[in-house]
Design a protein around this motif. Structure first.
Motif, PDB file in Angstrom:
ATOM      1  N   GLN A 100       0.817  -1.210   0.000  1.00 44.52           N
ATOM      2  CA  GLN A 100       0.000   0.000   0.000  1.00 44.52           C
ATOM      3  C   GLN A 100       0.856   1.267   0.000  1.00 44.52           C
ATOM      4  OE1 GLN A 100      -2.926  -0.263   3.083  1.00 44.52           O
ATOM      5  NE2 GLN A 100      -4.478   0.760   1.876  1.00 44.52           N
ATOM      6  N   GLY A 101       1.915   1.268   0.801  1.00 42.21           N
ATOM      7  CA  GLY A 101       2.790   2.457   0.864  1.00 42.21           C
ATOM      8  C   GLY A 101       4.002   2.318  -0.039  1.00 42.21           C
ATOM      9  N   TYR A 102       3.907   1.577  -1.117  1.00 41.12           N
ATOM     10  CA  TYR A 102       4.953   1.299  -2.106  1.00 41.12           C
ATOM     11  C   TYR A 102       6.071   0.406  -1.556  1.00 41.12           C
ATOM     12  CZ  TYR A 102       2.713   5.581  -3.771  1.00 41.12           C
ATOM     13  OH  TYR A 102       1.814   6.535  -4.112  1.00 41.12           O
ATOM     14  N   ALA A 103       6.523   0.721  -0.305  1.00 38.43           N
ATOM     15  CA  ALA A 103       7.598  -0.060   0.326  1.00 38.43           C
ATOM     16  C   ALA A 103       8.824  -0.189  -0.564  1.00 38.43           C
ATOM     17  CB  ALA A 103       7.098  -1.447   0.751  1.00 38.43           C
ATOM     18  N   LEU A 104       9.227   0.925  -1.171  1.00 38.96           N
ATOM     19  CA  LEU A 104      10.475   0.948  -1.930  1.00 38.96           C
ATOM     20  C   LEU A 104      11.583   1.419  -0.995  1.00 38.96           C
ATOM     21  CD1 LEU A 104       8.960   2.688  -5.046  1.00 38.96           C
ATOM     22  CD2 LEU A 104       9.636   0.299  -4.913  1.00 38.96           C
ATOM     23  N   LEU A 105      12.803   0.966  -1.232  1.00 45.15           N
ATOM     24  CA  LEU A 105      13.902   1.351  -0.366  1.00 45.15           C
ATOM     25  C   LEU A 105      14.444   2.709  -0.828  1.00 45.15           C
ATOM     26  CD1 LEU A 105      15.599  -2.153  -0.163  1.00 45.15           C
ATOM     27  CD2 LEU A 105      13.943  -1.132   1.403  1.00 45.15           C
ATOM     28  N   PRO A 106      14.285   3.761  -0.017  1.00 39.41           N
ATOM     29  CA  PRO A 106      14.571   5.121  -0.488  1.00 39.41           C
ATOM     30  C   PRO A 106      16.051   5.403  -0.712  1.00 39.41           C
ATOM     31  CG  PRO A 106      13.957   5.138   1.829  1.00 39.41           C
ATOM     32  CD  PRO A 106      13.761   3.732   1.339  1.00 39.41           C
ATOM     33  N   TRP A 107      16.938   4.542  -0.170  1.00 43.49           N
ATOM     34  CA  TRP A 107      18.357   4.801  -0.378  1.00 43.49           C
ATOM     35  C   TRP A 107      18.849   4.236  -1.704  1.00 43.49           C
ATOM     36  CZ3 TRP A 107      16.224   2.846   4.065  1.00 43.49           C
ATOM     37  CH2 TRP A 107      16.101   1.450   4.130  1.00 43.49           C
ATOM     38  N   PHE A 108      17.951   3.588  -2.461  1.00 45.60           N
ATOM     39  CA  PHE A 108      18.330   3.069  -3.770  1.00 45.60           C
ATOM     40  C   PHE A 108      17.585   3.823  -4.865  1.00 45.60           C
ATOM     41  CE2 PHE A 108      19.158  -1.168  -1.556  1.00 45.60           C
ATOM     42  CZ  PHE A 108      20.517  -0.981  -1.534  1.00 45.60           C
ATOM     43  N   SER A 109      18.105   3.699  -6.090  1.00 47.74           N
ATOM     44  CA  SER A 109      17.421   4.260  -7.251  1.00 47.74           C
ATOM     45  C   SER A 109      16.295   3.313  -7.651  1.00 47.74           C
ATOM     46  CB  SER A 109      18.408   4.405  -8.399  1.00 47.74           C
ATOM     47  OG  SER A 109      18.848   3.127  -8.811  1.00 47.74           O
ATOM     48  N   ASN A 113      16.168  -0.765  -6.929  1.00 46.15           N
ATOM     49  CA  ASN A 113      15.062  -1.421  -6.230  1.00 46.15           C
ATOM     50  C   ASN A 113      14.585  -2.647  -7.006  1.00 46.15           C
ATOM     51  OD1 ASN A 113      13.587  -0.329  -3.680  1.00 46.15           O
ATOM     52  ND2 ASN A 113      14.423   1.487  -4.672  1.00 46.15           N
ATOM     53  N   VAL A 114      14.445  -2.505  -8.319  1.00 43.49           N
ATOM     54  CA  VAL A 114      13.995  -3.626  -9.139  1.00 43.49           C
ATOM     55  C   VAL A 114      15.074  -4.701  -9.191  1.00 43.49           C
ATOM     56  CG1 VAL A 114      13.187  -4.318 -11.424  1.00 43.49           C
ATOM     57  CG2 VAL A 114      12.505  -2.107 -10.480  1.00 43.49           C
ATOM     58  N   TYR A 115      16.327  -4.243  -9.388  1.00 43.43           N
ATOM     59  CA  TYR A 115      17.434  -5.190  -9.498  1.00 43.43           C
ATOM     60  C   TYR A 115      17.580  -6.016  -8.210  1.00 43.43           C
ATOM     61  CZ  TYR A 115      21.974  -7.149 -10.673  1.00 43.43           C
ATOM     62  OH  TYR A 115      22.994  -8.020 -10.948  1.00 43.43           O
ATOM     63  N   LEU A 116      17.442  -5.338  -7.069  1.00 46.93           N
ATOM     64  CA  LEU A 116      17.591  -6.025  -5.777  1.00 46.93           C
ATOM     65  C   LEU A 116      16.575  -7.168  -5.644  1.00 46.93           C
ATOM     66  CD1 LEU A 116      18.851  -6.186  -2.912  1.00 46.93           C
ATOM     67  CD2 LEU A 116      17.116  -4.549  -2.181  1.00 46.93           C
ATOM     68  N   ALA A 117      15.353  -6.921  -6.110  1.00 46.44           N
ATOM     69  CA  ALA A 117      14.315  -7.954  -6.026  1.00 46.44           C
ATOM     70  C   ALA A 117      14.706  -9.169  -6.859  1.00 46.44           C
ATOM     71  CB  ALA A 117      12.981  -7.388  -6.482  1.00 46.44           C
ATOM     72  N   ILE A 151      14.357   7.191  -5.100  1.00 49.58           N
ATOM     73  CA  ILE A 151      12.919   7.043  -4.871  1.00 49.58           C
ATOM     74  C   ILE A 151      12.273   8.359  -4.415  1.00 49.58           C
ATOM     75  CG2 ILE A 151      11.185   5.839  -3.464  1.00 49.58           C
ATOM     76  CD1 ILE A 151      12.566   4.188  -5.732  1.00 49.58           C
ATOM     77  N   ASN A 152      13.004   9.116  -3.563  1.00 47.73           N
ATOM     78  CA  ASN A 152      12.421  10.359  -3.047  1.00 47.73           C
ATOM     79  C   ASN A 152      12.245  11.428  -4.118  1.00 47.73           C
ATOM     80  OD1 ASN A 152      12.333   9.257  -0.516  1.00 47.73           O
ATOM     81  ND2 ASN A 152      14.311  10.112   0.097  1.00 47.73           N
ATOM     82  N   GLN A 153      12.918  11.231  -5.264  1.00 44.79           N
ATOM     83  CA  GLN A 153      12.790  12.225  -6.343  1.00 44.79           C
ATOM     84  C   GLN A 153      11.618  11.908  -7.264  1.00 44.79           C
ATOM     85  OE1 GLN A 153      17.083  11.393  -7.306  1.00 44.79           O
ATOM     86  NE2 GLN A 153      17.029  13.560  -7.829  1.00 44.79           N
ATOM     87  N   LEU A 154      10.920  10.784  -6.991  1.00 49.22           N
ATOM     88  CA  LEU A 154       9.838  10.365  -7.884  1.00 49.22           C
ATOM     89  C   LEU A 154       8.475  10.783  -7.332  1.00 49.22           C
ATOM     90  CD1 LEU A 154      11.054   6.714  -8.619  1.00 49.22           C
ATOM     91  CD2 LEU A 154      11.443   8.744  -9.999  1.00 49.22           C
ATOM     92  N   SER A 155       7.526  10.995  -8.239  1.00 48.79           N
ATOM     93  CA  SER A 155       6.158  11.317  -7.823  1.00 48.79           C
ATOM     94  C   SER A 155       5.462  10.036  -7.368  1.00 48.79           C
ATOM     95  CB  SER A 155       5.403  11.905  -9.008  1.00 48.79           C
ATOM     96  OG  SER A 155       5.224  10.916  -9.986  1.00 48.79           O
ATOM     97  N   GLY A 156       4.271  10.202  -6.762  1.00 46.30           N
ATOM     98  CA  GLY A 156       3.533   9.036  -6.268  1.00 46.30           C
ATOM     99  C   GLY A 156       3.252   8.019  -7.365  1.00 46.30           C
ATOM    100  N   GLY A 157       2.846   8.510  -8.531  1.00 49.41           N
ATOM    101  CA  GLY A 157       2.542   7.610  -9.640  1.00 49.41           C
ATOM    102  C   GLY A 157       3.772   6.853 -10.111  1.00 49.41           C
TER     103      GLY A 157
ATOM    104  N   PHE B 191      19.758  -8.796   3.719  1.00 45.22           N
ATOM    105  CA  PHE B 191      18.899  -7.936   4.540  1.00 45.22           C
ATOM    106  C   PHE B 191      19.756  -6.961   5.343  1.00 45.22           C
ATOM    107  CE2 PHE B 191      16.764  -7.163   8.665  1.00 45.22           C
ATOM    108  CZ  PHE B 191      15.659  -6.490   8.199  1.00 45.22           C
ATOM    109  N   PHE B 192      20.866  -7.471   5.875  1.00 49.53           N
ATOM    110  CA  PHE B 192      21.753  -6.666   6.694  1.00 49.53           C
ATOM    111  C   PHE B 192      22.338  -5.504   5.904  1.00 49.53           C
ATOM    112  CE2 PHE B 192      25.793  -5.816   8.808  1.00 49.53           C
ATOM    113  CZ  PHE B 192      25.376  -5.730  10.126  1.00 49.53           C
ATOM    114  N   THR B 193      22.899  -5.810   4.712  1.00 51.35           N
ATOM    115  CA  THR B 193      23.600  -4.764   3.968  1.00 51.35           C
ATOM    116  C   THR B 193      22.664  -3.862   3.168  1.00 51.35           C
ATOM    117  OG1 THR B 193      23.955  -6.322   2.175  1.00 51.35           O
ATOM    118  CG2 THR B 193      25.745  -6.069   3.742  1.00 51.35           C
ATOM    119  N   LYS B 194      21.534  -4.409   2.674  1.00 50.27           N
ATOM    120  CA  LYS B 194      20.687  -3.626   1.779  1.00 50.27           C
ATOM    121  C   LYS B 194      19.524  -2.940   2.498  1.00 50.27           C
ATOM    122  CE  LYS B 194      22.825  -5.263  -1.911  1.00 50.27           C
ATOM    123  NZ  LYS B 194      23.552  -4.495  -2.902  1.00 50.27           N
ATOM    124  N   VAL B 195      19.129  -3.466   3.645  1.00 51.88           N
ATOM    125  CA  VAL B 195      17.968  -2.897   4.332  1.00 51.88           C
ATOM    126  C   VAL B 195      18.336  -2.367   5.722  1.00 51.88           C
ATOM    127  CG1 VAL B 195      15.619  -3.339   5.164  1.00 51.88           C
ATOM    128  CG2 VAL B 195      16.417  -4.453   3.078  1.00 51.88           C
TER     129      VAL B 195
END
Lengths: 279, 277
Positions: A100-109, A113-117, A151-157, B191-195
């Protein structure tokens, strides 16, 4: 009006023990200081592979709880949710969630975020392939240009697009969306609905989506699950939405059946199961 | 006539105008500090306070030598302020690094494991209330030597804010991020390094910044009671024993300046490593 009639032989296969995803007499009871509180009571439902299913109902009717039992973040108090004949007990990448709240990691681009998944789910894939999948899915949601933005530079959409790209990049069997477009403006919302349908058409994963918006459900879903009010919510009705695909918003809205279905859903939500505001 | 490149009006061509416009930022601190020094000067000249006036730091020979020659080295403890400071800073660096390593490691552990947290929290809360000076005799008994004892005092003073803030940072990782890790079935290492680390980093830095100030305060306290140690703390104590009041004042100003620099350094590092979170 045939929207309520279950197709008998042709069309969608009828719910059976062979079903892809099944809720078998699922109940959820939370213990509270004032005694047990039943959220969901005896849910029985079958979802076919590749089906797009929307769930609608008033807040507090346990829609999120229902889908959390598919994602594995919650387990039924009795009964079970079965995928491919195996009971679901914990979260896993075959049932990816767009939170619901996107749950993207804000310290990544967006890209990272996609690559990490992908890298978490398929660590043994060659890096070239992981990069290719990442780019491909960012392109699908139209984020090639913004891939390197934080992530913080992106709009909600745009954030929601990244979340969808991330979810689909790991090729889940079931995609779970909890009110994904609720916080977006009307235009962005329609754009994203269309993008979601396009991607779903190419990937053919099963989609379970919570929404508050009847028009959204009618445009997107094969079936619409309408929940009764909590506590002890049940499935009130399941509406078949048989508009041909690919769907065109204007064409659907010109169809008189659209308004029959819309009125029927409105009647369910606001007359037969109107939200009790005195509570 | 030499042709000159066009200049932006009012910026480079008129430094006086720039000074006037930005006076709101530099004038108040200048007036505040200047006023304080002036008051001090008047009070000492009038004999109201026994401290030497600020101007005496430059007129008195001993302090003037110390200001002008920070690098002199006459052997033993008779060294310039630079060497005194370096000796103190190297102790701080050792004790503080140890505190950071242990504090972050233990903080992450108790942040992730509520049971361990409950087991040790009362002890931690108790220990962090013990003043740096009170640790000195314990440290001397434990280690028998000045140098390791001083480092231990730094360590035990600086570790608590790092430990407590790190643990809080780990507890504050949003449930959403944990859920993403769960659904993607991330390995603990990933999890440790990325989150975990990126999410807790702002808290860890808050702890590190509080601790650097505490570590610097503690080293002065530790050195004062450890005779025969090269360092800015013992320098002040020695000056007091020999009644060089000017040197005491100079030493105290020096300590404040170094502390300020350390704090700013950590703040700068924080903005570099975890920007805008």
């Amino acid at each position: 009006m045939s929207t309520l009639l279950q197709p008998t032989l042709a069309g969608l296969p009828s719910p059976s023990t062979e079903a892809f995803l099944r809720f078998e007499n699922v109940s959820k009871v939370y213990p509270t200081p004032t005694g047990p509180y039943t959220v969901l009571d005896g849910i029985d439902m079958a979802v076919n592979q590749g089906e797009f299913m929307c769930v609608i109902g008033h807040s507090g009717c346990g829609k999120s709880t229902l889908l959390n039992m598919v994602s594995g973040f919650s387990t039924p108090s009795s009964g079970q949710v079965v995928l491919h004949g195996n009971a679901i007990t914990k979260p896993g990448p075959d049932r990816m969630v767009v939170f619901q709240g996107y749950a993207l990691l804000p310290w990544f681009s967006a890209y990272d975020n996609v690559y990490l998944a992908i890298d978490s789910v398929k660590p043994d894939l060659p890096a070239v392939e992981k990069k290719e999948i990442t780019r491909e899915h960012l392109a699908m949601v139209g984020l090639t240009e913004a891939a390197d933005k934080k992530i913080n530079q992106l709009s909600g959409g745009m954030k929601q697009r990244v979340a969808i790209a991330r979810a689909l990049a790991i090729r889940p069997e079931v995609l779970i969306l909890d009110e994904p477009f609720g916080a977006l403006d009307a235009i962005t919302k329609e754009e994203l609905q269309e993008e979601l349908l396009t991607i779903w058409n190419t990937q053919k994963c099963t989609v379970l989506m919570i929404t508050h918006d009847i028009d959204e459900a009618l445009f997107l879903a094969d079936r619409l699950v309408m929940m009764t009010n909590g506590p002890a919510a049940k499935i009130g009705e399941i509406m078949e939405i048989n508009f041909p695909r690919p769907r065109n918003r204007e064409e659907i809205m010109e169809d008189p059946i659209y308004y029959d279905m819309r009125n029927q859903a409105l009647d369910f939500l606001y007359s037969r199961f109107a939200h009790d505001d005195t509570e | 006539m030499v042709p000159t490149s066009p200049r932006r009006p009012g910026v480079a061509s008129n430094p006086l105008g720039w000074l006037t416009r930005s006076s709101g930022t530099w004038l108040p601190p200048l007036l505040g500090t200047g006023g304080f020094l002036l008051l001090w000067q008047i009070l000492s000249s009038a004999g109201v306070i026994a401290l030497p006036a600020p101007s005496s730091l430059f007129t008195e020979e001993r302090t003037r030598t110390l200001i002008l020659y920070p690098f002199y080295d006459r052997g033993g403890l008779d060294k310039g302020l630079f060497w005194q400071t370096m000796a103190s800073l190297s102790r701080v660096a050792q004790g503080y690094t140890l505190a950071a390593l242990v504090g972050i490691a233990v903080g992450i552990t108790i942040g992730l494991k509520p049971t361990i947290n409950r087991a040790f929290d009362p002890l931690f809360q108790f220990l962090r209330m013990v003043a740096p000076l009170a640790w000195v005799p314990i440290a001397l008994v434990l280690f028998q030597k000045n140098q390791p004892a001083a480092i231990f005092v730094i360590f035990i003073t600086a570790i608590w804010p790092i430990l407590i803030n790190t643990a809080e940072g780990v507890r504050q990782i949003p449930q959403d991020y944990r859920n993403v890790a769960l659904v993607l079935q991330m390995s603990s290492r990933r999890f440790f390094t990325k989150v975990l680390i990126p999410s807790a980093l702002p808290y860890i830095f808050t702890g590190l910044r509080i601790s650097i100030g505490l570590a610097w305060l503690a080293i002065i306290a530790a050195e004062i009671v450890m005779p025969g140690t090269l360092g800015i703390g013992f320098f002040i104590w020695d000056a007091y024993q020999q009644n060089y009041v000017g040197e005491i004042v100079l030493g105290v100003i020096w300590i404040g300046a170094i502390g300020l620099v350390l704090d700013r350094l950590m703040a700068w590092l924080q903005t570099r490593i975890s920007p805008g979170q």
